[in-house]
Design an enzyme around this catalytic site. Structure first.
Site, short mmCIF file in Angstrom:
data_model
loop_
_atom_site.label_atom_id
_atom_site.label_comp_id
_atom_site.label_asym_id
_atom_site.label_seq_id
_atom_site.Cartn_x
_atom_site.Cartn_y
_atom_site.Cartn_z
CG ASP A 266 12.79 -7.38 2.49
OD1 ASP A 266 12.19 -8.06 3.36
OD2 ASP A 266 12.60 -7.53 1.26
CG ASP B 14 7.56 -4.29 3.38
OD1 ASP B 14 7.76 -5.50 3.64
OD2 ASP B 14 7.43 -3.85 2.22
C1 IPM Z 1 6.25 -8.91 4.30
C2 IPM Z 1 5.88 -8.94 2.85
C3 IPM Z 1 4.42 -8.52 2.71
C4 IPM Z 1 4.31 -7.09 3.21
C5 IPM Z 1 3.85 -8.62 1.29
C6 IPM Z 1 4.02 -10.01 0.72
C7 IPM Z 1 2.40 -8.21 1.25
O1 IPM Z 1 6.73 -8.15 2.09
O2 IPM Z 1 5.62 -9.61 5.10
O3 IPM Z 1 7.20 -8.19 4.64
O4 IPM Z 1 4.57 -6.13 2.46
O5 IPM Z 1 3.96 -6.92 4.38
MG MG Z 2 8.36 -7.36 3.19
#
Ligand code: IPM
Ligand code: MG
Length: 373
Positions: free
Chosen positions: A253, A249
């Site tokens: 990003d 996660d």
């Molecule tokens: C992602 C998002 C989700 C996650 C959230 C919105 C629950 O950040 O798809 O990366 O943490 O998996």
């Molecule tokens: Mg995410």
């Protein structure tokens, strides 16, 4: 030929970008005759509203996913449902559908586009030519381990989350990484925190076993803190990166910032439901059910304005053609059409340079369809 596609437009800009992806698939069908049928279900904040606050993931939505060949999701969430203390939240739709359909392998490709190198906050020479596939484990780890709760402890309020993996969960996702690396530059980097976490020591052990059975693919492991650094220092060195849910996660990003805009990044979440499917070119291929979504969120600040970038949603549909429908030629056509729209200089607001004219969601979708014709 026929292909049943589940649509989960969701919230914010989700419905706008999903509509463009669907229109592109319909345009593609004129040539490829895949025979799409679309069925829609409400999820996320929209479902919370529709059910009077009962659920973000109505049963109809999960049932639809069980019988579809592939699924397209827009985005969920928005300020209206943002209260972190609420017991029903839009994100539960995402986590619920991932778990229910066992979508354990989350593929997030990150590729820089030459004409858009300036959009990155990193130096062009660092990001030029980056082509990474991050594979994030999506149905295990600390996201789903029990106990996960707030409680009263001896020193007052306390909370616990549990990170748990069994070896089969690690093995299946690492195997996906090796399979996909074999079709690319043949290198897998497995990311863990084996110097601290037991789950990571198991992860590394199992990953090493899978690597030993796949010697034609190069293997390395890196600690997650070092990975966070190397990802922006020498991103070109990576091909396939595989890691557990929470690390994935965070790292995805970070990786999404290499090309500068999230507006171009698709994703696929693949499950265990595999079958063989005869494609329109007459070739039978193994396909796997998956849910496909742009990695950008619901962007409530620009929702309803018709200015969102539909390309990540359209590229997600291309991934669906490739992985779930066994139609690589149609996928390549759609990807080429996206490149063509960008090469013509069309830019939505998120991609436009200061002072440059921006096109609308529909105009960008239409440019892709024009390139398809
Ligand atoms: C992602 C998002 C989700 C996650 C959230 C919105 C629950 O950040 O798809 O990366 O943490 O998996
Ligand atoms: Mg995410």
């Amino acid at each position: 030929m026929s292909a049943k596609i589940a649509l989960y437009p969701g919230d914010g800009i989700g419905p706008e970008v999903t509509a463009e992806a669907v229109a592109c698939l319909e345009a593609l069908d004129a040539r490829h005759r895949i025979g799409f049928s679309f069925e829609e279900a409400t999820i996320g904040g929209a479902a919370i509203d529709a059910t009077g606050g009962k659920t973000a993931l109505p049963e109809q939505a999960t049932r639809l996913g069980e019988t579809a060949d592939g699924a397209l999701l827009g985005a969920v969430g928005g300020p209206k449902w943002d209260d972190p203390k609420a017991s029903v939240r839009p994100e539960q739709a995402l986590l619920g559908i991932r778990k229910h359909l066992e979508l354990f392998a989350n593929l997030r490709p990150v590729k820089t586009v030459e004409s858009m190198l300036g959009a990155s906050t990193l130096k062009p020479e660092v990001v030029r030519g980056v082509d990474i596939l991050v594979i994030r484990e999506l149905t295990g780890g600390i996201y789903f381990g029990k106990p996960s709760e707030r409680r009263q402890g001896p020193k007052g309020r306390e909370a616990v989350d549990t990170m748990l993996y069994d070896e089969s969960e690690v093995r299946r996702v690492v195997e996906v990484a090796f399979d996909l690396a074999r079709q690319r530059r043949k290198k897998v980097t497995s990311v863990d925190k084996a110097n601290v976490l037991s789950t990571s020591r198991l992860w590394r052990e199992v990953a090493t076993e899978v690597a030993a059975r796949n010697r034609d693919v190069a293997y390395e492991d890196l600690l997650v803190d070092a990975m966070a650094m190397h990802l922006i220092r020498r991103p070109k060195d990576f091909d396939v990166i595989v890691t557990e849910n929470l690390f994935g996660d965070i790292l995805t990003d970070e990786a999404a910032m290499l090309p500068g805009s999230m507006g171009l990044l698709p994703s696929a979440s693949l499950g265990p439901r595999r079958s063989r499917r005869k494609a329109t070119d007459g070739v039978e291929r193994e396909v796997v059910f998956g849910l496909y979504e742009p990695i950008h969120g619901s962007a409530p600040d620009i929702a309803g304005k018709g200015i969102a970038n539909p390309l990540a949603a359209i590229l997600s549909a291309a991934m669906m053609l490739r992985f779930s429908l066994g139609e690589p030629a149609a996928a390549a056509d759609l990807e080429r059409a996206v490149d063509a729209a960008l090469a013509r200089g069309l830019r939505t607001a998120d991609l436009a340079a200061p002072g440059e004219k921006a096109v609308s969601t529909k105009e960008m979708g239409e440019a892709v369809r024009a390139a398809l014709r």
